[in-house]
Design an enzyme around this catalytic site. Structure first.
Site, PDB file in Angstrom:
ATOM      1  N   ASP A  98       0.247   5.156   1.301  1.00  0.00           N
ATOM      2  CA  ASP A  98      -0.550   6.005   2.139  1.00  0.00           C
ATOM      3  C   ASP A  98      -1.136   7.382   0.975  1.00  0.00           C
ATOM      4  OD1 ASP A  98      -0.759   4.782   4.501  1.00  0.00           O
ATOM      5  OD2 ASP A  98       1.081   5.954   5.271  1.00  0.00           O
ATOM      6  N   ARG A 105       9.083   7.548   6.445  1.00  0.00           N
ATOM      7  CA  ARG A 105       8.685   8.742   6.831  1.00  0.00           C
ATOM      8  C   ARG A 105       9.391   8.902   8.204  1.00  0.00           C
ATOM      9  NH1 ARG A 105       2.726   8.793   5.472  1.00  0.00           N
ATOM     10  NH2 ARG A 105       2.652  10.634   6.944  1.00  0.00           N
ATOM     11  N   ARG A 108       0.980  -1.233  -0.158  1.00  0.00           N
ATOM     12  CA  ARG A 108       0.163  -0.086  -0.011  1.00  0.00           C
ATOM     13  C   ARG A 108       0.970   1.236   0.012  1.00  0.00           C
ATOM     14  NH1 ARG A 108      -3.731  -1.829   5.172  1.00  0.00           N
ATOM     15  NH2 ARG A 108      -4.024  -4.035   4.301  1.00  0.00           N
ATOM     16  N   TYR A 135      12.565   3.485  -2.118  1.00  0.00           N
ATOM     17  CA  TYR A 135      11.770   4.736  -1.675  1.00  0.00           C
ATOM     18  C   TYR A 135      12.704   5.917  -2.020  1.00  0.00           C
ATOM     19  CZ  TYR A 135       7.929   1.975   0.099  1.00  0.00           C
ATOM     20  OH  TYR A 135       6.791   1.089   0.359  1.00  0.00           O
TER      21      TYR A 135
END
Lengths: 249, 249
Positions: free
Chosen positions: B52, B197, B50, B110
């Site tokens: 966000d 994050r 997933r 990422y």
């Protein structure tokens, strides 16, 4: 009354352009509303020029007159707290009474971004013109040189605009490619309505090896038919407006 | 039934994340709707993970099973004509029946973008985390090295996620700065919920010379309190998911 110059960056995606108008969001209106919130006085601002719907600015300049007690350099911060997140005042400085953002402008720089990939790229959709076809960058660079200097750019302007003269000077056109983005940077003493977008539209067609358009004939005859289609607005950025003033950016 | 892998880029700004859910726009739902339009069959797709709300992807991977007559390589084009302009299928290829985008994933990369300027920048508002304070890049780079390798990243995950183990391996963290953008690139065998994050949020606080957070203690104790705040979603991009397959991008 002080005359205050503001240096503005905005993302034009959600606006119908710079200029205030009924029933459509404009950058000018947002800034005038912010000035009203800060000073409690209805105030007109004067931009260095209009930008169309979806066109962006990295260094738009505007000025307004005010007798507010707010120190000049605090205006940027005060306005920013009252502006949406797609508009920001980068700087606010006091300028001479006779300064006018539009009439005092000496040099303008525009950037235009082209994404040259077979498949469109979502992240660039609001910030570049997507061209699928292979482009010959050497042809584009060679053809762009024909536009540098003082010329009658009538063929590279949208009809219907009422200007005294269609003669302008382009000082420089820089063309660079990084990854899949071709970046054009135009510096000139002024640009006619849609002139940058028509020039880019023409150069792109020439880069596809189209033989339908002809820059030399367009410059000589002023015939819009020799220039290419108008490139879309989202690739265009007003980068800088220069004055005979020292404006920090 | 063929098993088709699709490579996806999306701008997550206007979505409530990857995963389909009632009453909120999701990337998964848009792609499933596009597959329905193309194949006339309701089809579930399986994403590599997933993302966000407001998180982007440059190379999200998903797969689905279909007995449609459409040739595999034509799926990308067919889906793209039925997708909104903030989602695109970069490629579609057939993969072995047992392939699953999530369970077969070996390595993920990422990217996280930080805009480090005193004044916010409208053009970057949806694609970077704006940090006003001066950041010490040397400290950030030194501290980031402590995270490379196999560690228990419990302190760098959001509570409430139910995973079997919080041990993960980060193979590399690249940190570069160009103009005012600091770009982090994390490569690892997997990442816990919000892990990237929280790591970025911690590194940014350390770069501000905060003494409140401590990476070594966070890794040793698993205590979320030693890690910094969760950096906002819009700076995060899922760049690449790697498999033991040769996937063209």
């Amino acid at each position: 009354m002080r005359n205050i110059l503001i240096l503005i960056e905005y993302d034009g995606t959600n606006y119908n352009g710079w200029q205030r108008q009924p029933n459509a969001a404009s950058v000018q209106e947002e800034i005038e509303k912010a000035i009203y919130k800060v000073t409690k006085k209805q105030t007109d601002i004067y931009g260095s020029g209009r930008t169309d719907a979806k066109v962006h600015a990295l260094g738009q300049v505007a000025n307004f007159h005010t007798d507010s007690a707010i120190p000049t350099e605090k205006f940027a911060v005060a306005l920013n707290t009252n502006l949406p997140d797609d508009i920001v005042i980068l700087n606010s400085i006091e300028v001479p009474e006779e300064f006018h953002s539009r009439y005092s402008a000496k040099v303008k720089t525009y950037r235009y971004r082209v994404l040259n990939t077979p498949v469109r790229r979502p992240i660039e959709r609001n910030y570049a013109y997507h061209v699928r076809e292979d482009l010959d960058l050497d042809i584009i660079k060679t053809m762009a040189k024909l536009l540098i200097g003082e010329h009658d750019f009538k063929a590279f302007s949208s009809s219907g605009s009422s200007v005294k003269t269609t003669i302008r000077t382009i000082y420089d056109i820089k063309i660079t490619k990084e990854n899949d983005i071709i970046e054009f940077e135009f510096t000139g003493n002024g640009f006619l309505y849609n002139m940058v977008r028509i020039i880019v539209g023409t150069l792109i067609e020439l880069g596809k090896k189209s033989t339908r358009y002809d820059i030399q004939r367009a410059l000589m005859t002023g015939d819009r038919g020799f220039a290419g289609p108008t490139a879309p607005p989202q690739g265009l950025f007003l980068k800088k407006v220069s004055y005979n003033l020292d404006i920090k950016s």
